[in-house]
Write a protein that holds these residues in place. Sequence first.
Motif, mmCIF file in Angstrom:
data_model
loop_
_atom_site.group_PDB
_atom_site.id
_atom_site.type_symbol
_atom_site.label_atom_id
_atom_site.label_comp_id
_atom_site.label_asym_id
_atom_site.label_seq_id
_atom_site.Cartn_x
_atom_site.Cartn_y
_atom_site.Cartn_z
ATOM 1 N N PRO A 49 0.826 -1.214 0.000
ATOM 2 C CA PRO A 49 0.000 0.000 0.000
ATOM 3 C C PRO A 49 0.857 1.259 0.000
ATOM 4 N N GLU A 50 0.233 2.357 -0.393
ATOM 5 C CA GLU A 50 0.939 3.639 -0.410
ATOM 6 C C GLU A 50 1.451 3.963 1.002
ATOM 7 N N GLY A 51 2.658 4.462 1.074
ATOM 8 C CA GLY A 51 3.221 4.794 2.389
ATOM 9 C C GLY A 51 3.994 3.659 3.019
ATOM 10 N N TYR A 52 4.066 2.523 2.335
ATOM 11 C CA TYR A 52 4.827 1.391 2.866
ATOM 12 C C TYR A 52 6.292 1.802 3.050
ATOM 13 N N ARG A 53 6.912 1.355 4.131
ATOM 14 C CA ARG A 53 8.302 1.755 4.391
ATOM 15 C C ARG A 53 9.226 0.573 4.142
ATOM 16 N N GLY A 54 9.826 0.585 2.934
ATOM 17 C CA GLY A 54 10.765 -0.475 2.573
ATOM 18 C C GLY A 54 12.163 0.079 2.392
ATOM 19 N N LEU A 55 12.872 -0.498 1.445
ATOM 20 C CA LEU A 55 14.268 -0.130 1.195
ATOM 21 C C LEU A 55 14.423 1.376 0.940
ATOM 22 N N HIS A 56 15.483 1.944 1.468
ATOM 23 C CA HIS A 56 15.714 3.392 1.352
ATOM 24 C C HIS A 56 16.235 3.769 -0.018
ATOM 25 N N ARG A 57 16.105 5.045 -0.324
ATOM 26 C CA ARG A 57 16.757 5.585 -1.508
ATOM 27 C C ARG A 57 17.265 6.983 -1.192
ATOM 28 N N LEU A 58 18.258 7.426 -1.959
ATOM 29 C CA LEU A 58 18.717 8.815 -1.873
ATOM 30 C C LEU A 58 18.237 9.525 -3.137
ATOM 31 N N ASN A 59 17.533 10.606 -2.945
ATOM 32 C CA ASN A 59 16.924 11.305 -4.078
ATOM 33 C C ASN A 59 17.919 12.218 -4.781
ATOM 34 N N LYS A 60 17.602 12.456 -6.053
ATOM 35 C CA LYS A 60 18.461 13.339 -6.869
ATOM 36 C C LYS A 60 17.598 14.442 -7.475
ATOM 37 N N TYR A 61 18.249 15.543 -7.834
ATOM 38 C CA TYR A 61 17.587 16.579 -8.622
ATOM 39 C C TYR A 61 17.529 16.110 -10.070
ATOM 40 N N PRO A 62 16.639 16.713 -10.894
ATOM 41 C CA PRO A 62 16.513 16.247 -12.279
ATOM 42 C C PRO A 62 17.841 16.250 -13.046
ATOM 43 N N GLU A 63 18.727 17.196 -12.704
ATOM 44 C CA GLU A 63 19.995 17.229 -13.441
ATOM 45 C C GLU A 63 20.993 16.186 -12.925
ATOM 46 N N CYS A 113 11.550 2.547 10.541
ATOM 47 C CA CYS A 113 10.616 3.418 11.261
ATOM 48 C C CYS A 113 10.295 4.680 10.463
ATOM 49 N N GLY A 114 11.186 5.071 9.556
ATOM 50 C CA GLY A 114 10.945 6.272 8.749
ATOM 51 C C GLY A 114 11.381 7.565 9.422
ATOM 52 N N PHE A 115 12.012 7.489 10.597
ATOM 53 C CA PHE A 115 12.453 8.726 11.279
ATOM 54 C C PHE A 115 13.464 9.497 10.440
ATOM 55 N N ILE A 125 16.335 11.679 1.679
ATOM 56 C CA ILE A 125 16.250 10.233 1.958
ATOM 57 C C ILE A 125 14.782 9.849 2.047
ATOM 58 N N GLU A 126 14.452 8.725 1.453
ATOM 59 C CA GLU A 126 13.060 8.289 1.426
ATOM 60 C C GLU A 126 13.023 6.775 1.529
ATOM 61 N N LEU A 127 11.969 6.267 2.125
ATOM 62 C CA LEU A 127 11.787 4.818 2.161
ATOM 63 C C LEU A 127 10.857 4.440 1.009
ATOM 64 N N THR A 128 11.229 3.400 0.283
ATOM 65 C CA THR A 128 10.471 3.035 -0.915
ATOM 66 C C THR A 128 9.583 1.820 -0.649
ATOM 67 N N GLU A 129 8.884 1.402 -1.703
ATOM 68 C CA GLU A 129 7.989 0.245 -1.568
ATOM 69 C C GLU A 129 8.725 -1.088 -1.661
ATOM 70 N N ILE A 130 10.043 -1.075 -1.898
ATOM 71 C CA ILE A 130 10.755 -2.349 -2.103
ATOM 72 C C ILE A 130 10.886 -3.113 -0.789
ATOM 73 N N TYR A 131 10.335 -4.323 -0.771
ATOM 74 C CA TYR A 131 10.401 -5.141 0.441
ATOM 75 C C TYR A 131 11.208 -6.412 0.222
ATOM 76 N N ASP A 132 11.422 -6.800 -1.039
ATOM 77 C CA ASP A 132 12.074 -8.095 -1.267
ATOM 78 C C ASP A 132 13.535 -7.908 -1.657
ATOM 79 N N PHE A 133 14.316 -7.639 -0.665
ATOM 80 C CA PHE A 133 15.758 -7.574 -0.889
ATOM 81 C C PHE A 133 16.420 -8.551 0.084
ATOM 82 N N SER A 134 17.507 -9.106 -0.352
ATOM 83 C CA SER A 134 18.156 -10.116 0.473
ATOM 84 C C SER A 134 19.605 -10.251 0.041
ATOM 85 N N ASP A 135 20.374 -10.909 0.865
ATOM 86 C CA ASP A 135 21.749 -11.220 0.478
ATOM 87 C C ASP A 135 22.264 -12.298 1.409
ATOM 88 N N TYR A 136 23.505 -12.684 1.224
ATOM 89 C CA TYR A 136 24.028 -13.836 1.937
ATOM 90 C C TYR A 136 24.902 -13.494 3.142
#
Length: 178
Positions: A49-63, A113-115, A125-136
């Motif tokens: 759903p909208e507002g889900y707090r998953g994997l983070h991202r760092l935002n960029k300006y259009p340029e 938590c989204g703090f 910084i924003e939390l995205t909808e991505i929930y299925d990430f994993s590694d070893y």
Amino acid sequence: MATIVKSYEPTFWDKLYLPALMRGLIVTFRHFFRKNVTIQYPDQKHIPPEGYRGLHRLNKYPEGRIKCVACEMCSAACPADCIHIIPGPSPWDGGKERYPVRFDIDLLRCIFCGFCEMACPEEAIELTEIYDFSDYTRDDLVIDKEGLLEVYDLTKDQNYYTKKNLSKASSVNTSIDT
Ligand code: SF4
Ligand code: SF4
């Protein structure tokens, strides 16, 4: 005074087992015609759903310039102490003097938590909808600046889990990070 509990005496129909069997089969058949609530993960993806707090991202300006100014408000607000930033002088002209030379988030410590998102004065910084990430390994679950910027590219259109992006979605794990 002692209570006497009589043991259950099966009736003739109980001993046949057929009525119980039929009742069970009726329940099974009823479910054949109901809408499925399960999905065939990972071929099909649940769209959070909208507002889900998953994997983070760092935002960029259009340029393409990173929005983060390495003020470290997010790491100060983080209750899990999982954001580590090394600031440096910005390589770009105009306005913002600092940018993050390194920006790491330990995803195994993060409690999503989204703090950090709320504390950021630059909406960087924003939390995205991505929930299925994993590694070893634990080390591979520390996402760095390049990984966070890559998550931005994957999620900026807000359609990460739509059919159009399913092939990308299947490939995302934190191996995109370091
Ligand atoms: S979501 Fe919460 S725990 Fe995770 S990095 Fe942000 S502030 Fe820290
Ligand atoms: S993400 Fe936001 S709060 Fe964190 S260092 Fe960058 S600008 Fe500051």
